[in-house]
Each structure stands twice: as structure tokens, then as C-alpha cells.
Scaffold this motif. Sequence first.
Motif, PDB file in Angstrom:
ATOM      1  N   TYR A  40       0.805  -1.227   0.000  1.00 37.75           N
ATOM      2  CA  TYR A  40       0.000   0.000   0.000  1.00 37.75           C
ATOM      3  C   TYR A  40       0.835   1.272   0.000  1.00 37.75           C
ATOM      4  O   TYR A  40       0.284   2.357   0.151  1.00 37.75           O
ATOM      5  N   ASP A  41       2.145   1.180  -0.164  1.00 40.45           N
ATOM      6  CA  ASP A  41       2.946   2.398  -0.199  1.00 40.45           C
ATOM      7  C   ASP A  41       2.981   2.979  -1.604  1.00 40.45           C
ATOM      8  O   ASP A  41       2.252   2.536  -2.495  1.00 40.45           O
ATOM      9  N   MET A  42       3.828   3.979  -1.835  1.00 41.34           N
ATOM     10  CA  MET A  42       3.818   4.697  -3.105  1.00 41.34           C
ATOM     11  C   MET A  42       4.107   3.777  -4.292  1.00 41.34           C
ATOM     12  O   MET A  42       3.472   3.883  -5.341  1.00 41.34           O
ATOM     13  N   PHE A  43       5.079   2.876  -4.151  1.00 42.67           N
ATOM     14  CA  PHE A  43       5.407   1.970  -5.250  1.00 42.67           C
ATOM     15  C   PHE A  43       4.207   1.102  -5.605  1.00 42.67           C
ATOM     16  O   PHE A  43       3.822   0.993  -6.779  1.00 42.67           O
ATOM     17  N   HIS A  44       3.600   0.481  -4.618  1.00 46.67           N
ATOM     18  CA  HIS A  44       2.470  -0.416  -4.876  1.00 46.67           C
ATOM     19  C   HIS A  44       1.240   0.355  -5.360  1.00 46.67           C
ATOM     20  O   HIS A  44       0.476  -0.160  -6.194  1.00 46.67           O
ATOM     21  N   MET A  45       1.040   1.574  -4.867  1.00 46.18           N
ATOM     22  CA  MET A  45      -0.092   2.375  -5.340  1.00 46.18           C
ATOM     23  C   MET A  45       0.098   2.794  -6.798  1.00 46.18           C
ATOM     24  O   MET A  45      -0.865   2.880  -7.565  1.00 46.18           O
ATOM     25  N   THR A  46       1.346   3.057  -7.183  1.00 47.82           N
ATOM     26  CA  THR A  46       1.625   3.378  -8.584  1.00 47.82           C
ATOM     27  C   THR A  46       1.335   2.173  -9.471  1.00 47.82           C
ATOM     28  O   THR A  46       0.707   2.302 -10.529  1.00 47.82           O
ATOM     29  N   ILE A  47       1.787   1.005  -9.040  1.00 46.55           N
ATOM     30  CA  ILE A  47       1.495  -0.221  -9.785  1.00 46.55           C
ATOM     31  C   ILE A  47      -0.014  -0.435  -9.866  1.00 46.55           C
ATOM     32  O   ILE A  47      -0.554  -0.820 -10.910  1.00 46.55           O
ATOM     33  N   HIS A  48      -0.722  -0.157  -8.770  1.00 46.42           N
ATOM     34  CA  HIS A  48      -2.171  -0.330  -8.771  1.00 46.42           C
ATOM     35  C   HIS A  48      -2.830   0.610  -9.789  1.00 46.42           C
ATOM     36  O   HIS A  48      -3.793   0.216 -10.467  1.00 46.42           O
ATOM     37  N   SER A  49      -2.335   1.829  -9.920  1.00 50.36           N
ATOM     38  CA  SER A  49      -2.894   2.749 -10.911  1.00 50.36           C
ATOM     39  C   SER A  49      -2.686   2.211 -12.330  1.00 50.36           C
ATOM     40  O   SER A  49      -3.559   2.355 -13.191  1.00 50.36           O
ATOM     41  N   ILE A  50      -1.526   1.589 -12.574  1.00 51.66           N
ATOM     42  CA  ILE A  50      -1.270   0.980 -13.883  1.00 51.66           C
ATOM     43  C   ILE A  50      -2.202  -0.216 -14.093  1.00 51.66           C
ATOM     44  O   ILE A  50      -2.753  -0.415 -15.181  1.00 51.66           O
ATOM     45  N   TRP A  51      -2.383  -1.008 -13.056  1.00 51.34           N
ATOM     46  CA  TRP A  51      -3.300  -2.155 -13.092  1.00 51.34           C
ATOM     47  C   TRP A  51      -4.715  -1.713 -13.481  1.00 51.34           C
ATOM     48  O   TRP A  51      -5.381  -2.362 -14.295  1.00 51.34           O
ATOM     49  N   LEU A  52      -5.171  -0.608 -12.934  1.00 54.15           N
ATOM     50  CA  LEU A  52      -6.510  -0.122 -13.257  1.00 54.15           C
ATOM     51  C   LEU A  52      -6.644   0.186 -14.745  1.00 54.15           C
ATOM     52  O   LEU A  52      -7.666  -0.103 -15.362  1.00 54.15           O
ATOM     53  N   ARG A  53      -5.603   0.795 -15.321  1.00 54.18           N
ATOM     54  CA  ARG A  53      -5.669   1.110 -16.754  1.00 54.18           C
ATOM     55  C   ARG A  53      -5.661  -0.157 -17.604  1.00 54.18           C
ATOM     56  O   ARG A  53      -6.330  -0.219 -18.633  1.00 54.18           O
ATOM     57  N   ARG A  54      -4.917  -1.159 -17.159  1.00 52.09           N
ATOM     58  CA  ARG A  54      -4.919  -2.427 -17.916  1.00 52.09           C
ATOM     59  C   ARG A  54      -6.266  -3.127 -17.805  1.00 52.09           C
ATOM     60  O   ARG A  54      -6.716  -3.788 -18.764  1.00 52.09           O
ATOM     61  N   LEU A  55      -6.935  -2.973 -16.687  1.00 47.99           N
ATOM     62  CA  LEU A  55      -8.278  -3.535 -16.548  1.00 47.99           C
ATOM     63  C   LEU A  55      -9.247  -2.932 -17.563  1.00 47.99           C
ATOM     64  O   LEU A  55     -10.261  -3.535 -17.898  1.00 47.99           O
ATOM     65  N   ASN A  56      -8.918  -1.777 -18.060  1.00 47.22           N
ATOM     66  CA  ASN A  56      -9.824  -1.009 -18.904  1.00 47.22           C
ATOM     67  C   ASN A  56      -9.751  -1.393 -20.382  1.00 47.22           C
ATOM     68  O   ASN A  56     -10.454  -0.802 -21.188  1.00 47.22           O
ATOM     69  N   ILE A  57      -8.855  -2.301 -20.751  1.00 49.15           N
ATOM     70  CA  ILE A  57      -8.729  -2.659 -22.146  1.00 49.15           C
ATOM     71  C   ILE A  57      -8.809  -4.164 -22.330  1.00 49.15           C
ATOM     72  O   ILE A  57      -8.563  -4.943 -21.400  1.00 49.15           O
ATOM     73  N   HIS A  58      -9.199  -4.576 -23.525  1.00 48.83           N
ATOM     74  CA  HIS A  58      -9.286  -5.992 -23.887  1.00 48.83           C
ATOM     75  C   HIS A  58      -8.498  -6.192 -25.161  1.00 48.83           C
ATOM     76  O   HIS A  58      -8.840  -5.615 -26.199  1.00 48.83           O
ATOM     77  N   ILE A  59      -7.436  -6.973 -25.095  1.00 48.95           N
ATOM     78  CA  ILE A  59      -6.548  -7.159 -26.238  1.00 48.95           C
ATOM     79  C   ILE A  59      -6.858  -8.484 -26.928  1.00 48.95           C
ATOM     80  O   ILE A  59      -7.008  -9.519 -26.281  1.00 48.95           O
ATOM     81  N   ARG A  60      -6.959  -8.431 -28.248  1.00 52.27           N
ATOM     82  CA  ARG A  60      -7.157  -9.630 -29.039  1.00 52.27           C
ATOM     83  C   ARG A  60      -6.082  -9.712 -30.105  1.00 52.27           C
ATOM     84  O   ARG A  60      -5.813  -8.740 -30.796  1.00 52.27           O
ATOM     85  N   ASP A  61      -5.476 -10.880 -30.244  1.00 51.86           N
ATOM     86  CA  ASP A  61      -4.433 -11.090 -31.234  1.00 51.86           C
ATOM     87  C   ASP A  61      -5.035 -11.899 -32.362  1.00 51.86           C
ATOM     88  O   ASP A  61      -5.401 -13.057 -32.172  1.00 51.86           O
ATOM     89  N   GLN A  62      -5.151 -11.304 -33.538  1.00 57.32           N
ATOM     90  CA  GLN A  62      -5.800 -11.991 -34.658  1.00 57.32           C
ATOM     91  C   GLN A  62      -4.755 -12.785 -35.439  1.00 57.32           C
ATOM     92  O   GLN A  62      -3.871 -12.204 -36.015  1.00 57.32           O
TER      93      GLN A  62
END
Length: 499
Positions: free
Chosen positions: A477-499
Motif C-alpha cells: 500500500y505504499d507509493m510503489f504499490h499504489m503506482t502499480i495499482h494505478s497501472i493495473w486499473l488502466r490495464r483492466l480497462n482494455i481488452h486485447i485480441r491477437d488476430q
Amino acid sequence: MRASIKSFFSSTCWPSHFVALFFVTSLVLVSCWSFLAPNFSSPLVSWSWSGEPTSSLDTEKKRASILHDEGEAPSPIAFASDHHGSREFNELDKKFKHKGTDKGNLRAHKYIKLGRIEARLAKARYSIREASKIRNMISTFQDPDYVPQGPIYRNANAFHRSYLEMEKVFKIFVYEEGEPPLFHNGLSKDIYATEGRFIHEMEKGRYYRTYDPDEAFVYYLPFSVVMLVEYVYDRGSNYNLDPLGLVVKDYIQVISHKHPFWNRSLGHDHFMLSCHDWGPLVSGYVDLLYNNAIRVLCNANTSEGFQPAKDVSFPEIKLMTGEVTGLVGGYPPSQRTILAFFAGHLHGYIRYLLLNTWRNKDQDVQVYEELPQGISYYTKLRSSKFCLCPSGYEVASPRIVEAIFAECVPVLISDYYVPPFSDVLNWNSFSVQVDVKDIPNIKKILMGISERQYLRMYKRVKQVQRHFLPNEPPKRYDMFHMTIHSIWLRRLNIHIRDQ
């Protein structure tokens, strides 16, 4: 070189690869967009998810209704075990095992891994949405270290569920291409300390890092803008940033030729991190980096292209020795005799207005361009109820975190700034925002906050402090982990498909 690179980005990245974005109602949209308004007020304190996965032909970035109750149901493989997956993936597994390792089967194997990553993300999205329905002020999940609670969070339960999901599954691949000092290296002292500390922590690989790129949820581009400025920038060039931009262009060209991941997603699942003022400008030399990739920036200025739905606001902390020793802690409220305090040189028009209005004019609102000899800056911080945090030439200021460390309620004076971790933190509960036009009314605004409300804010500043500490080694829950969590949230927001 520039012409060949431009040709590469215009012709190579787009064919046959696609990222289908579905900006479902997320933590990001629920919280960040409220900071584009003139104040922090927002009734949106829950995280909800809605929408169906888009087809592989749909390139529209969708935004679902923030108040929509329909959540995204997990895909049929969302609850499959990591070892078995869906029938489709099992069949592909069998084909891969029986037909050796030719290119076609290797691609099928990569498809299996990408499908499993997307399945885990679907499961996480569903879990977070379910958690967001519980609007308690305290998380209902067990945790031996810390249980988020109270009004400093937009939704404590949803944040906690998201954080725990991240810890379980999130993996980051750090590209190994590039040599120090421009890559895999950074300064860990002074005003850009947070950039260097993040780079060094990712290089140590103690948390989240995977060395198998097919297992990664996101991909880190480990260049340091601070080091580019130090070693590449010509200080006599009248602010010509082309050499810095060309280094980044060349780097992305290298990794996109050597690895399939950049072209597969058009950069949407890649991230860069910079605390230098020029980070946004350098990212602009590659269109896909600027428009698609996750940019983790201290200079989180929405008027200069920062997009809260995909970019991350990163805390700026000035660590002269590289350590926080002696910077954390302050006097109790009864010993805070100064209403508001600021000390700093002229640096941008907001500071000019602040200094011109308040410098040496009021004992309650103490504003200095330079402190008198023998007066300690940190003693002033610890003796003040409110600490003024005006933007300089750029929107970010290390004074915000300095105030939080000193347990002084931060007063943000800026235009177009998105505060760090505002996806999950309710900045209204522990800070004050003053519009630039209201600088002459600072004393009236702060005097209008009752003693009871100030004491609440003081306690919340102490509580939120853990999320801004740059611990070594990092702590949950410190700054490093909170930064990673913010990146995690953005990755949750997309769906990647490899054709």
C-alpha cells in the motif's frame, strides 16, 4: 533516420493486429474525470463496471454510464483454473503438445496465454464490480497489514478488492533492450527521486516482474527522461528536444521489431514513467506512445494531453539524500500556530500571483520567497495547519507530498492538475483546492473551515500518508504499490485480441 522511423510507425504497426478497447465504467472514469472540474466535489464514490467485450472490428473507445448498474459478467473462461481453461484453450493445448514447436503452434500457444490473461482480467473486473456494491466505509475483506477504511477512499471495499486481485495475478515484463545510463537506470535523489526509485525497484524484480513476456499483463519501457536530459540534451540548443525524442523512437522501433507485443496492442498495454517536466513532450515523438500507451507522469496536466482514463498521475517527491528519514511527522494540532505557509522562489505565473498577493503581508498566511536566515523550512511545515502547494511552470509540485509527510493539510493551487491516485483517493476529504482566481481569498477560505473539520482533515492526512511513502524495500500500500495499482486499473480497462 527520422524519415525511416516515421515510415515504420505509419506502415508496420497497424496491419493484422488490433486492440479492442472497451472503456467500461471503471475506477478511473468514476474518479479521475471529476478532477477536470474546477473543484474536487463529486458524488461518484463507487466503482462500477458495465458493457460487453467489443468485437475485434470495433475500434471505438466506449464509455459506459458511470451510474449504470449493469456490470460486466465474466467470460465463460473467467472462472476456469489456470491449468485447464476453457474447452477452446484445452484443444489448442493438445494441438501444441502433439505438433511440436513450429511457428503456427507457437502462435497458438501465445494465443492461449493471452486468452488466460484476459480471462483473469474479466474475473477481476467482475469481482471489483461486486465489491463496489458494498458501500461501507470500511473494507469487508481480511488483510493482516491494512484494511482500507474511511472517507479518504472513494470506495474502500472496491479499492481493497482491486488491490488484492492485483497482488494475486498482475505481472509486468521489463524490456531488457537498452543500456545504462539512458535505460534501466535513474537518479534516486533530489526532485526526480521517485522516477529513479521506481526504475531501480523494477530492475530488482522483487514485485510483479516476470521474465516471460507471454505471461505479462503490461510491458514497461525502461527509459529515463531524466537521464536523457542529463546525457543527450544539448543545453545550448535552445530547448531542442529532438535528440531525446529520437532515442525513444529508435527504442520503440527496436522492441517492436524484436518482440510482437507492441504491434499486437498498438502500445495500449505498454507504459512509460517519467517525473521530468519534459516527459509528456518526449512521449509526443511517438504517436502511439502519446495516444495509446499508459504514461505515468508527474506532470499530469490535462491541458497538455494528459488523459486520466489511460494515463497515471505520479507523485513528485524531493529527496535531497534519497531517504525520507526526518521528513515524516509533525506537531500536534495544538502546536500548529500558523494558519497557512509557503516558501519558494518565483516559478510560473501562479507563484507570481501568490507571492505578489501575500508575501510578507499577514502573520496568519505566511508566504516567503526566501526564508529568513536561521528559520527552518521543515519546522514551518510542521507548525502550520495548512500548507500552500501552488504549481510552478508545470502543474506538479513536491510540496503536496511534503505537506502530507509533515501532516499539514495540503492546499492545491493549480489549473488542470490531476492529483496522484485520484482513482481511489477522495482528495476532497484531506485537502483543499483553491482556484487561481481565488488566491486573494485564501485566508477567508481557510478561516471558513471549522476547527472540527480541520481536525478531521488532519487525521485523514496522517492516514493517507502510507500511500505516499517511498519505502525501501517497498511495503504493501505504499507509493510503489499504489503506482502499480494505478497501472493495473488502466490495464483492466482494455481488452486485447491477437488476430
